[in-house]
Write an enzyme that holds these catalytic residues in place. Structure first.
Site, PDB file in Angstrom:
ATOM      1  N   ARG A 155      -5.376 -10.665   1.230  1.00 57.13           N
ATOM      2  CA  ARG A 155      -5.245  -9.945   2.499  1.00 57.13           C
ATOM      3  C   ARG A 155      -5.498  -8.439   2.336  1.00 57.13           C
ATOM      4  NH1 ARG A 155      -0.086  -7.587   3.799  1.00 57.13           N
ATOM      5  NH2 ARG A 155       0.069  -8.464   5.890  1.00 57.13           N
ATOM      6  N   TRP A 204      -2.198   3.835  -4.994  1.00 56.14           N
ATOM      7  CA  TRP A 204      -1.637   3.764  -6.352  1.00 56.14           C
ATOM      8  C   TRP A 204      -2.122   2.548  -7.118  1.00 56.14           C
ATOM      9  CZ3 TRP A 204       3.984   2.442  -8.005  1.00 56.14           C
ATOM     10  CH2 TRP A 204       4.526   1.401  -7.272  1.00 56.14           C
ATOM     11  N   ASN A 231      -2.500   5.870   2.043  1.00 56.82           N
ATOM     12  CA  ASN A 231      -1.949   4.614   1.511  1.00 56.82           C
ATOM     13  C   ASN A 231      -3.089   3.640   1.154  1.00 56.82           C
ATOM     14  OD1 ASN A 231       0.777   2.507   2.729  1.00 56.82           O
ATOM     15  ND2 ASN A 231      -0.887   1.863   1.456  1.00 56.82           N
ATOM     16  N   SER A 278       0.893   8.587   2.645  1.00 48.45           N
ATOM     17  CA  SER A 278       0.197   8.467   1.368  1.00 48.45           C
ATOM     18  C   SER A 278       0.852   7.335   0.565  1.00 48.45           C
ATOM     19  CB  SER A 278       0.264   9.803   0.640  1.00 48.45           C
ATOM     20  OG  SER A 278      -0.514   9.776  -0.533  1.00 48.45           O
ATOM     21  N   ARG A 320       4.680   0.037  11.928  1.00 48.37           N
ATOM     22  CA  ARG A 320       3.434   0.132  11.136  1.00 48.37           C
ATOM     23  C   ARG A 320       2.405  -0.779  11.807  1.00 48.37           C
ATOM     24  NH1 ARG A 320       5.145  -2.819   6.248  1.00 48.37           N
ATOM     25  NH2 ARG A 320       6.526  -3.682   7.815  1.00 48.37           N
ATOM     26  N   GLU A 346      -0.132  -2.404  10.874  1.00 46.49           N
ATOM     27  CA  GLU A 346      -0.509  -3.628  10.154  1.00 46.49           C
ATOM     28  C   GLU A 346       0.617  -4.653  10.178  1.00 46.49           C
ATOM     29  OE1 GLU A 346       0.379  -0.846   8.886  1.00 46.49           O
ATOM     30  OE2 GLU A 346       1.457  -1.072   6.994  1.00 46.49           O
ATOM     31  N   GLY A 348       5.403   2.849  -1.888  1.00 46.05           N
ATOM     32  CA  GLY A 348       4.838   1.705  -2.610  1.00 46.05           C
ATOM     33  C   GLY A 348       5.853   0.577  -2.762  1.00 46.05           C
ATOM     34  N   ASP A 396       7.702  -1.381  -0.696  1.00 48.08           N
ATOM     35  CA  ASP A 396       8.029  -1.849   0.647  1.00 48.08           C
ATOM     36  C   ASP A 396       8.224  -3.366   0.573  1.00 48.08           C
ATOM     37  OD1 ASP A 396       5.181  -1.270   0.029  1.00 48.08           O
ATOM     38  OD2 ASP A 396       4.764  -2.387   1.839  1.00 48.08           O
ATOM     39  N   GLU A 427      -0.180 -10.740  -7.429  1.00 48.95           N
ATOM     40  CA  GLU A 427       0.185  -9.318  -7.274  1.00 48.95           C
ATOM     41  C   GLU A 427       1.543  -8.985  -7.890  1.00 48.95           C
ATOM     42  OE1 GLU A 427       2.166  -9.683  -2.786  1.00 48.95           O
ATOM     43  OE2 GLU A 427       1.016  -7.929  -3.339  1.00 48.95           O
TER      44      GLU A 427
END
Ligand SMILES: OC[C@H]1O[C@H](O[C@H]2O[C@H](CO)[C@@H](O)[C@H](O)[C@H]2O)[C@H](O)[C@@H](O)[C@@H]1O
Length: 563
Positions: A157, A164, A201, A211, A277, A279, A311, A313, A517
């Site tokens: 996705r 990062w 981001n 960011s 957000r 997304e 980062g 989240d 991931e």
């Protein structure tokens, strides 16, 4: 409605296209239902016709209950007016990919592990993309940002480049000898700073309000160390200065007075956004629906977006109550890792400035690094625990001039993997009272080290940056941090963690055919879960960390590779 406080932070407006696609996302959820619904898919779609024509057609769709549309009407609309997310970033063969590069992972002797490493290396081809020509011609139809050079995407996705993530992608590309691809990614990120003043981001219009952990300078230093490319250094330096300013000014900057009365300047995550957000718009609206009024909702939206900037989240690390996402308070926390990244950034800028003869910039950043070093030791270090601890800012401490007063009870005593990030910044342990040995012992007894790697926290909340998940960047940072200390005991531990992590990646790959991931570190051979989307494969930073660790430690012929 009465509001206890009013959200005062800055907001960077998003584009009309993003706002429209969020509406499509909302209607799609009502129409298709939660089952296998991924909110991000809809804001990644692009327009086949211009926006006003598309909105007009969308508004004409016959509404049934609660504003939803029949499945066939919505399918028909999407088919005629929107393009699928795969059409904006297209496959491109990386210019510097060779199946087995000369000098590839010389220390990997075990034939099975070597064969796997070559497969992981070949995944760069699957993840390589460039912006399609039609995006460059009509950028207003796309949420994708038109970057010039090819990129490596995380995968599944995550179809666009991330900030990062790119650091560990680049570490892997360097092991794969793909220097041109690595430089192209950096040039893209620099162009984002030229345009926005910071690295976004990710390269989508809806990410422009925040960011991510700032590791661009580290990418440039690592590329320079392998290629000696001074031109890249010269071209990037002005952007790095801009980025440093972004993190050290405005709402990101916090002044705090230590117990001895000295003031220190540190930084925090703080998104420039107070709405859901885009997304994950439907998800954030649902999370906030339990809150009594729009003011509290706005505050929560900002806190959630700020957690995305970190980062992490999401994670109990940012919550006052780990089982309640609405207690996320990212902007009230001074984070250890962000400040360690900034210390590294300042040291790296000083190093890069020296290379190109900019000595006054170099001395300015050497001094900035010394100041941050002092601040990190005064505010975050906890000698009793042998860890650096996040610091919770409390409103009651704010004086009229907005200087917070340090109090030891505001250090968060919970063990997080981020408490060990300062190990990564070479001179973090130079203070006499702070010994790596103590940190190593503290790490060993923290509970974070699990059979298959390092857990992010000790709380099992169902959030993806919590127990039992381990994420690649933190494994690598802590392993490299331990190595940098030069201590034999730390090196042994670093190698032990690397072996656990490599094994679980290898076994999971053999079982499923994919790189993930994140992984469940409580058992070897299991990928991670939790959070707001299903486990993703590909995967950029996972591949990068595997290749970087294999480069460093190798894999002897006789070392067991299964669980
Ligand atoms: O769509 C939800 C969130 O997804 C991203 O976060 C996660 O994936 C990123 C890419 O691998 C990674 O950088 C981040 O650490 C992960 O938590 C995105 O970055 C978030 O902004 C987004 O809301």
């Amino acid at each position: 409605e009465t509001c206890k406080s009013i959200d005062k932070g800055p907001v960077i407006p998003t584009t009309p296209l993003v706002i429209f696609l969020e509406k499509v996302q909302e209607v799609a959820l009502q129409t298709y239902g939660h089952n296998r619904f991924d909110a991000k898919l809809f804001v990644d779609m692009s327009l086949r016709k211009n926006l006003s024509e598309t909105i007009e057609a969308f508004n004409k769709l016959p509404r049934i209950v609660n504003g939803s549309v029949s499945k066939s009407d919505l399918d028909g609309f999407i088919g005629s007016y929107l393009s699928s997310p795969d059409e904006d970033l297209v496959y491109v063969e990386p210019v510097d990919f060779v199946a087995e590069p000369e000098g590839f992972l010389p220390k990997v002797k075990n034939s099975e592990v070597r064969a796997w490493a070559l497969e992981v290396h070949s995944l760069w081809k699957n993840l390589s993309r460039k912006v399609a020509d039609h995006v460059l011609e009509k950028p207003e139809l796309y949420t994708l940002l038109p970057l010039k050079n090819p990129v490596i995407i995380p995968g599944s996705r995550f179809k666009e480049v991330y900030y990062w993530d790119s650091y560990w992608v680049i570490r892997g590309l360097l092991a794969s000898k793909m220097y041109e691809t690595a430089k192209g990614i950096v040039t893209n990120l620099v162009s984002l700073i030229d345009q926005f003043g910071y690295v976004l981001n990710g390269a989508r219009a809806y990410y422009s309000n925040r960011s991510q952990p700032p590791v661009l300078a580290a990418m440039i230093v690592d590329i320079f160390n392998q290629t000696g490319d001074l031109d890249l250094v010269r071209r990037s330096l002005p952007a790095l200065l801009k980025e440093n300013h972004f993190w050290n000014s405005g709402i990101h900057k916090v002044t705090i007075q230590d117990a001895q009365g000295s003031n220190h300047s540190l930084s925090r995550y703080y998104a420039m956004w107070n709405k859901p957000r885009p997304e994950s718009s439907t998800i954030d609206s649902e999370t906030a629906s339990v809150l009594p009024n729009i003011c509290e909702k706005r505050e929560l939206y900002r806190e959630l977006a700020s957690a995305a900037e970190s980062g992490w989240d999401f994670s109990s690390r940012w919550m006052s109550n780990g089982s309640d996402l609405t207690t996320t308070s990212t902007t009230s926390i001074l984070p250890v890792d962000l400040n360690a990244f900034l210390l590294k950034m300042e040291l790296d800028i000083a190093f890069l400035a020296n290379l190109v003869g900019e000595s006054s910039t170099a001395s300015h950043f050497t001094e900035a690094a010394q100041n941050r070093q002092k601040a990190i030791n005064c505010i975050f270090w906890n000698a009793e625990m042998g860890q650096w601890l996040d610091y919770w800012l409390s409103n009651s401490e704010t004086s009229e001039v907005d200087i917070y007063k340090w109090e030891d009870l505001h250090q968060n005593k919970k063990s997080f993997a981020s408490n060990f990030v300062p190990l990564w910044t070479e001179n973090s342990c130079s203070d006499n009272n702070i010994t790596t040995q103590k940190v190593v012992q503290s790490f060993m007894s923290s509970g974070l080290l699990q059979p298959a790697g390092i857990a992010m926290t000790l709380s099992n909340t169902g959030q993806q940056w919590d127990f039992p998940n381990g994420w690649p960047p933190l494994q690598h940072i802590i392993i490299e941090g331990l190595l940098k200390s030069g201590l034999e005991e730390a090196r042994t531990l670093a190698k032990d963690i690397a072996i656990r992590w490599l094994r679980t990646n290898y076994v999971t790959y053999k079982k499923t055919g994919a790189m993930y991931e994140k992984y469940d570190v409580t058992k070897c051979g299991a990928y991670g879960g939790g959070g707001e989307y299903k486990p993703q494969t590909g995967f950029g930073w996972s591949n990068g960390v595997v290749l970087a660790l294999l480069e460093e430690f190798g894999w002897p012929e006789d070392l067991k590779n299964d669980c």
